[in-house]
Scaffold this motif. Structure first.
Motif, short mmCIF file in Angstrom:
data_model
loop_
_atom_site.label_atom_id
_atom_site.label_comp_id
_atom_site.label_asym_id
_atom_site.label_seq_id
_atom_site.Cartn_x
_atom_site.Cartn_y
_atom_site.Cartn_z
N THR A 5 0.85 -1.17 0.00
CA THR A 5 0.00 0.00 0.00
C THR A 5 0.89 1.23 0.00
OG1 THR A 5 -1.63 -1.20 1.27
CG2 THR A 5 -1.86 1.17 1.21
N THR A 6 0.73 2.07 -0.95
CA THR A 6 1.56 3.26 -1.03
C THR A 6 0.80 4.53 -0.65
OG1 THR A 6 1.04 3.46 -3.37
CG2 THR A 6 3.07 2.29 -2.80
N ILE A 8 -2.15 6.14 1.78
CA ILE A 8 -3.04 5.95 2.93
C ILE A 8 -4.08 7.06 2.88
CG2 ILE A 8 -3.23 5.88 5.42
CD1 ILE A 8 -0.32 4.92 5.46
N ARG A 9 -5.31 6.63 2.77
CA ARG A 9 -6.39 7.61 2.70
C ARG A 9 -7.11 7.66 4.04
NH1 ARG A 9 -8.60 5.56 -2.98
NH2 ARG A 9 -7.00 6.52 -4.26
N LYS A 10 -7.32 8.88 4.52
CA LYS A 10 -8.08 9.07 5.75
C LYS A 10 -9.55 8.88 5.47
CE LYS A 10 -4.95 12.34 7.90
NZ LYS A 10 -4.80 13.68 8.46
#
Length: 197
Positions: A5-6, A8-10
């Motif tokens: 995973t490159t 990271i979505r909040k």
């Protein structure tokens, strides 16, 4: 094989959902602290009934004038002297060991009680009591304590502290002859005071 995973979505929280969470936290806090909140409201109500809130409100409205008045009063030498004296008094109180003084305080209380008893007795009885007191061992013990106190005022240990007092007081002079006079007068006036009453 899985890819790393490159990004990271909040998780986006909507403002409505955030508001509901905060209201739930506030509601839980109110329920958990219900008794304290009710007591605080009663306290504020009593303060309001006594008019203290109006006093505080008017003081805040006039805070500049009050601060000016306080600062002007602080300029007087008497006020600064009393502040210095209060700090010296606190320092002296911090050095006192009350456990050592407890027996002496008990003796002073007993002496005051007996003094009241003598004042309330008849005059003829007082004159007889004065003569018999000089032979009493308790009177001799009390006089020896008073003499030890007067002797302590003139001790060499006091000379070291006398220098400290001179430094603290500045230009004022410390005269130990006055201490001898006051101590002697106190010792000599006790029988006269008792006889006069």
């Amino acid at each position: 094989m899985a890819k790393a995973t490159t990004v990271i979505r909040k998780i986006e929280v909507s403002p409505e959902e955030q508001r509901n969470r905060e209201l739930k936290e506030l509601e839980d806090s109110i329920v958990n602290n219900r008794r304290a909140i009710i007591d605080s409201i009663h306290l504020i109500q009593r303060i309001h009934e006594k008019g203290i809130l109006h006093i505080v409100e008017s003081m805040l409205g006039q805070s500049d004038k009050i601060l000016d008045r306080v600062l002007l009063s602080m300029e007087h030498p008497e006020v600064t002297g009393s502040i210095k004296n209060s700090f010296l008094l606190l320092e002296v109180l911090g050095k006192i060991d009350l456990k050592e003084w407890e027996p002496m305080i008990d003796k002073i209380n007993t002496a005051l009680t007996r003094m009241v008893e003598v004042q309330q007795s008849d005059k003829e009885k007082k004159e007889v009591t004065m003569l018999s007191m000089l032979r009493d061992s308790e009177v001799r013990e009390g006089m020896s304590i008073l003499l030890a106190f007067v002797k302590g005022l003139g001790s060499s240990k006091g000379k070291e502290k006398e220098e400290i007092v001179k430094q603290n007081l500045g230009t004022r002079k410390f005269n130990k002859n006055w201490l001898f006079f006051i101590g002697g007068a106190a010792v000599m006036s006790i029988p006269l005071f008792l006889k006069r009453k």
